[in-house]
Design a protein around this motif. Sequence first.
Motif, PDB file in Angstrom:
ATOM      1  N   HIS A   1       0.770  -1.247   0.000  1.00  0.00           N
ATOM      2  CA  HIS A   1       0.000   0.000   0.000  1.00  0.00           C
ATOM      3  C   HIS A   1       0.805   1.304   0.000  1.00  0.00           C
ATOM      4  CE1 HIS A   1      -3.626  -2.296   0.227  1.00  0.00           C
ATOM      5  NE2 HIS A   1      -3.117  -2.996   1.219  1.00  0.00           N
ATOM      6  N   ILE A   2       2.103   1.204   0.122  1.00  0.00           N
ATOM      7  CA  ILE A   2       2.917   2.422  -0.031  1.00  0.00           C
ATOM      8  C   ILE A   2       3.431   2.418  -1.474  1.00  0.00           C
ATOM      9  CG2 ILE A   2       5.009   3.659   0.711  1.00  0.00           C
ATOM     10  CD1 ILE A   2       2.795   3.573   2.859  1.00  0.00           C
ATOM     11  N   PRO A   3       3.266   3.537  -2.171  1.00  0.00           N
ATOM     12  CA  PRO A   3       3.728   3.564  -3.561  1.00  0.00           C
ATOM     13  C   PRO A   3       5.248   3.408  -3.657  1.00  0.00           C
ATOM     14  CG  PRO A   3       2.771   5.683  -2.891  1.00  0.00           C
ATOM     15  CD  PRO A   3       2.637   4.768  -1.729  1.00  0.00           C
ATOM     16  N   ASN A   4       5.695   2.832  -4.749  1.00  0.00           N
ATOM     17  CA  ASN A   4       7.147   2.744  -4.944  1.00  0.00           C
ATOM     18  C   ASN A   4       7.664   4.144  -5.301  1.00  0.00           C
ATOM     19  OD1 ASN A   4       7.479   3.124  -7.882  1.00  0.00           O
ATOM     20  ND2 ASN A   4       6.296   1.226  -8.046  1.00  0.00           N
ATOM     21  N   PRO A   5       8.973   4.373  -5.211  1.00  0.00           N
ATOM     22  CA  PRO A   5       9.498   5.731  -5.393  1.00  0.00           C
ATOM     23  C   PRO A   5       9.137   6.362  -6.740  1.00  0.00           C
ATOM     24  CG  PRO A   5      11.187   4.290  -4.472  1.00  0.00           C
ATOM     25  CD  PRO A   5      10.033   3.414  -4.810  1.00  0.00           C
TER      26      PRO A   5
END
Length: 397
Positions: A254-258
């Motif tokens: 759920h955390i976007p990639n860079p």
Amino acid sequence: MVRYKQVSDIAKIMKNVEQVRNIGTLAHVDHGKTTTSDSLLMGAGILSPKVAGQALALDYVEIEQLRQMTVKAANVSLYHEWEGKPYVINLVDTPGHIDFTSHVTRSLRMMDGGIVVVDAVEGVMTQTETVVRQALAEYVRPLLYINKVDRLIKELRLEPREIQQRFIEIVKEFNALIDLYADKEFRDKWKVDFAKGQVAFGSALHKWGLTVPIAMKKGVKFDYIVDAYLHDEKDKLAQDFPLYIALLDMVVEHIPNPREAQKYRVPKLWKGDLNSEIGKAMLECDPDGPTVVAVSKINIDPHAGHVATGRVFSGTVREGEEVYLLNAKDTARVLQVGIYMGPYREKIEEVSAGNIVAMLGLDKARAGETVVDSKYKDVMMPFEHLAYVAEPVVTVA
Ligand code: GDP
């Protein structure tokens, strides 16, 4: 011996930025930020019990040493596998006491997501609100971890149904903050949903944690957890449902990639021309673009000297590269490039966009400095303007 992953393994993963996540832990004081970070470090990363049994062989002294190092590290890189794929998760150092200084902003600039730790008994408190607001102001996605669930069972003696009710209340309070402080683009998208695995719950003290999808997959109900405490079998919870897995699974999913994150974050964090070559490269998180690094922390290593740690927004930092420090107005050469393996710094040839890099040789760099390929020194706009004094102020490790 705590290291088990080869630098070359990590380097390979880092090159594929879809397999990188940059995060931090955020919390109201005493809600368990330190204990949660500890259990991430002990469980995952360089200590993955899946790959080797070393984690179990660590003695107390080693754990203490590791913890001491972690406290001082600008970044701790963890290794995690999710759905059969390897990931590097950078756990960026965040200030223990949240305030409105640039130190907080700089830490948030490094990360794309945060694990907000909330005490299950106390719920959302004033500093929870502050950290969520600050994260959202920097376009960092906050996910929720409800900690100290053992207190609901042992101190408040809540029934499983009441525990679920308590969770629902906390999620509601948390989502109200997102509603209040998120940019309208993310107001709905970033609300957390139990069913989707965007909320974890557990006990950092007892090292267990779950999300709803993991609980469903494992067929575990609240009654089982309550029973485990009543029968003094909490160690089994840590074995069967390690906290680090619940948290890192949540982060990876759920955390976007860079690369995804920089598309919307660069226009907010940087005031330069987005249509310029550098602007486009940062938006794309392009490893072939001009080198741009935002420095978040300076450490003095007793052996290596001045270490500047920062996030590579564009390009690839290589040993020997000539760079320009926009605030110090100084040309310098990167003498050595390093990555973090757990809290240890390891030499590596190059570090590409989206990753956290440790650089030697930039002795005039201070926290907040923007480092750029020296060919672009006249066209690059810094992330922030530092009031520069002749003697750099440094944090001593
Ligand atoms: P921080 O200030 O947010 O970094 O909080 P700490 O991690 O230092 O924890 C504050 C206190 O809460 C310490 O005494 C911890 O042992 C305790 N604590 C942390 N996690 C838990 C938990 O899951 N359950 C219980 N009962 N106590 C916890």
